[in-house]
Design a protein around this motif. Structure first.
Motif, PDB file in Angstrom:
ATOM      1  N   GLN A 137       1.065  -1.661  -0.116  1.00  0.00           N
ATOM      2  CA  GLN A 137       0.127  -0.159   0.122  1.00  0.00           C
ATOM      3  C   GLN A 137       0.783   1.169  -0.115  1.00  0.00           C
ATOM      4  O   GLN A 137       0.295   2.647  -0.110  1.00  0.00           O
ATOM      5  CB  GLN A 137      -0.538   0.340   1.360  1.00  0.00           C
ATOM      6  CG  GLN A 137      -2.587  -0.841   1.143  1.00  0.00           C
ATOM      7  CD  GLN A 137      -1.545  -2.317   1.375  1.00  0.00           C
ATOM      8  OE1 GLN A 137      -0.977  -2.333   1.941  1.00  0.00           O
ATOM      9  NE2 GLN A 137      -2.122  -3.319   1.597  1.00  0.00           N
ATOM     10  N   THR A 138       2.054   1.678   0.305  1.00  0.00           N
ATOM     11  CA  THR A 138       3.336   1.990   0.553  1.00  0.00           C
ATOM     12  C   THR A 138       2.916   2.792  -0.659  1.00  0.00           C
ATOM     13  O   THR A 138       3.600   1.927  -2.150  1.00  0.00           O
ATOM     14  CB  THR A 138       4.448   2.048   1.093  1.00  0.00           C
ATOM     15  OG1 THR A 138       3.828   1.212   2.992  1.00  0.00           O
ATOM     16  CG2 THR A 138       5.437   2.921   1.057  1.00  0.00           C
ATOM     17  N   SER A 139       3.138   4.469  -1.409  1.00  0.00           N
ATOM     18  CA  SER A 139       3.554   4.500  -2.275  1.00  0.00           C
ATOM     19  C   SER A 139       4.691   4.841  -2.588  1.00  0.00           C
ATOM     20  O   SER A 139       5.653   4.640  -1.737  1.00  0.00           O
ATOM     21  CB  SER A 139       2.917   5.424  -2.699  1.00  0.00           C
ATOM     22  OG  SER A 139       2.794   7.080  -2.006  1.00  0.00           O
ATOM     23  N   THR A 140       4.826   4.450  -4.052  1.00  0.00           N
ATOM     24  CA  THR A 140       6.698   4.646  -4.072  1.00  0.00           C
ATOM     25  C   THR A 140       6.604   5.965  -5.108  1.00  0.00           C
ATOM     26  O   THR A 140       6.369   5.934  -6.440  1.00  0.00           O
ATOM     27  CB  THR A 140       7.626   3.457  -4.796  1.00  0.00           C
ATOM     28  OG1 THR A 140       8.695   4.014  -5.213  1.00  0.00           O
ATOM     29  CG2 THR A 140       6.610   2.867  -5.825  1.00  0.00           C
ATOM     30  N   THR A 141       7.119   6.782  -4.857  1.00  0.00           N
ATOM     31  CA  THR A 141       7.773   8.318  -5.645  1.00  0.00           C
ATOM     32  C   THR A 141       8.980   9.033  -5.819  1.00  0.00           C
ATOM     33  O   THR A 141       9.878   9.367  -4.535  1.00  0.00           O
ATOM     34  CB  THR A 141       7.028   9.410  -5.893  1.00  0.00           C
ATOM     35  OG1 THR A 141       5.215   8.817  -6.118  1.00  0.00           O
ATOM     36  CG2 THR A 141       7.516  10.248  -6.923  1.00  0.00           C
ATOM     37  N   PRO A 142      10.322   8.139  -6.064  1.00  0.00           N
ATOM     38  CA  PRO A 142      10.163   8.050  -7.716  1.00  0.00           C
ATOM     39  C   PRO A 142       9.549   6.128  -7.182  1.00  0.00           C
ATOM     40  O   PRO A 142      10.051   5.712  -7.084  1.00  0.00           O
ATOM     41  CB  PRO A 142      11.754   7.777  -8.254  1.00  0.00           C
ATOM     42  CG  PRO A 142      12.927   8.049  -6.972  1.00  0.00           C
ATOM     43  CD  PRO A 142      11.321   8.785  -6.007  1.00  0.00           C
ATOM     44  N   ARG A 143       9.902   5.267  -9.074  1.00  0.00           N
ATOM     45  CA  ARG A 143       9.661   4.085  -9.140  1.00  0.00           C
ATOM     46  C   ARG A 143      10.837   3.098  -9.284  1.00  0.00           C
ATOM     47  O   ARG A 143      11.169   2.091  -9.422  1.00  0.00           O
ATOM     48  CB  ARG A 143       8.669   3.739  -9.752  1.00  0.00           C
ATOM     49  CG  ARG A 143       7.391   4.278  -9.836  1.00  0.00           C
ATOM     50  CD  ARG A 143       5.883   3.798 -10.917  1.00  0.00           C
ATOM     51  NE  ARG A 143       4.863   4.286 -10.997  1.00  0.00           N
ATOM     52  CZ  ARG A 143       4.194   4.021  -9.653  1.00  0.00           C
ATOM     53  NH1 ARG A 143       4.614   2.567  -9.836  1.00  0.00           N
ATOM     54  NH2 ARG A 143       3.315   4.305 -10.039  1.00  0.00           N
ATOM     55  N   ALA A 144      11.777   4.561  -9.047  1.00  0.00           N
ATOM     56  CA  ALA A 144      13.427   3.386  -9.612  1.00  0.00           C
ATOM     57  C   ALA A 144      14.279   3.918  -7.992  1.00  0.00           C
ATOM     58  O   ALA A 144      13.868   5.447  -7.433  1.00  0.00           O
ATOM     59  CB  ALA A 144      14.538   3.933 -10.845  1.00  0.00           C
ATOM     60  N   ARG A 145      15.107   3.503  -7.787  1.00  0.00           N
ATOM     61  CA  ARG A 145      16.743   3.717  -6.362  1.00  0.00           C
ATOM     62  C   ARG A 145      16.476   5.214  -6.908  1.00  0.00           C
ATOM     63  O   ARG A 145      16.939   5.830  -7.779  1.00  0.00           O
ATOM     64  CB  ARG A 145      17.787   2.879  -7.112  1.00  0.00           C
ATOM     65  CG  ARG A 145      17.500   1.229  -6.793  1.00  0.00           C
ATOM     66  CD  ARG A 145      18.747   0.587  -6.601  1.00  0.00           C
ATOM     67  NE  ARG A 145      18.379  -0.622  -7.275  1.00  0.00           N
ATOM     68  CZ  ARG A 145      17.690  -1.785  -6.719  1.00  0.00           C
ATOM     69  NH1 ARG A 145      17.855  -1.037  -5.499  1.00  0.00           N
ATOM     70  NH2 ARG A 145      17.415  -2.705  -5.888  1.00  0.00           N
ATOM     71  N   SER A 146      16.234   5.295  -5.441  1.00  0.00           N
ATOM     72  CA  SER A 146      17.055   7.102  -6.521  1.00  0.00           C
ATOM     73  C   SER A 146      17.464   7.197  -4.208  1.00  0.00           C
ATOM     74  O   SER A 146      17.141   6.965  -3.196  1.00  0.00           O
ATOM     75  CB  SER A 146      15.275   7.702  -5.891  1.00  0.00           C
ATOM     76  OG  SER A 146      15.107   9.225  -6.285  1.00  0.00           O
ATOM     77  N   TYR A 147      17.505   8.880  -4.111  1.00  0.00           N
ATOM     78  CA  TYR A 147      18.026   9.626  -2.689  1.00  0.00           C
ATOM     79  C   TYR A 147      17.195   9.718  -1.486  1.00  0.00           C
ATOM     80  O   TYR A 147      17.302   9.720  -0.404  1.00  0.00           O
ATOM     81  CB  TYR A 147      18.821  10.895  -2.635  1.00  0.00           C
ATOM     82  CG  TYR A 147      17.745  12.032  -3.258  1.00  0.00           C
ATOM     83  CD1 TYR A 147      16.888  12.580  -2.347  1.00  0.00           C
ATOM     84  CD2 TYR A 147      17.220  12.375  -4.163  1.00  0.00           C
ATOM     85  CE1 TYR A 147      16.065  13.716  -2.134  1.00  0.00           C
ATOM     86  CE2 TYR A 147      16.145  13.146  -4.841  1.00  0.00           C
ATOM     87  CZ  TYR A 147      15.688  13.404  -3.369  1.00  0.00           C
ATOM     88  OH  TYR A 147      14.327  14.980  -3.916  1.00  0.00           O
ATOM     89  N   GLN A 148      15.720   9.367  -2.350  1.00  0.00           N
ATOM     90  CA  GLN A 148      14.717   9.344  -1.021  1.00  0.00           C
ATOM     91  C   GLN A 148      13.113   8.423  -1.424  1.00  0.00           C
ATOM     92  O   GLN A 148      13.097   8.768  -2.881  1.00  0.00           O
ATOM     93  CB  GLN A 148      13.991  10.661  -0.416  1.00  0.00           C
ATOM     94  CG  GLN A 148      13.412  11.647  -1.637  1.00  0.00           C
ATOM     95  CD  GLN A 148      13.211  12.461  -0.812  1.00  0.00           C
ATOM     96  OE1 GLN A 148      13.958  12.923   0.102  1.00  0.00           O
ATOM     97  NE2 GLN A 148      12.795  13.661  -1.789  1.00  0.00           N
TER      98      GLN A 148
END
Length: 83
Positions: free
Chosen positions: A33-44
């Motif tokens: 259920q946790t949204s993920t923004t961005p959808r790729a590896r990132s600093y946060q």
């Protein structure tokens, strides 16, 4: 790691592990259920390819399951701020 930080050497805002996964979002509790923004590896904010995919998260889950804690305290930080 620089690529996950927009090629910036300023890591003041960085809140992921070295693999670009935000460990606070990598636990199995409501992972789907946790949204993920961005959808790729990132600093946060990237929650990882699947729940408990990171070695740090796996270690914490194993440690908690091995003990019968009655309560716990969670410290969070971002840059130089401790919550």
């Amino acid at each position: 790691m620089l690529a996950y930080n927009g090629n910036s050497k300023n890591f003041a805002r960085y809140k992921a592990n070295i693999c670009g996964v935000d460990l606070n979002r990598n636990y199995n509790v409501v992972w789907k259920q946790t949204s993920t923004t961005p959808r790729a590896r990132s600093y946060q904010f990237y929650k990882g390819p699947n729940a408990v995919s990171e070695p740090e998260t796996k270690a914490m889950v194993k440690f908690v399951k091995a003990h019968n804690f009655k309560t716990y305290i969670a410290y969070h930080s971002s840059g130089e701020i401790l919550y």
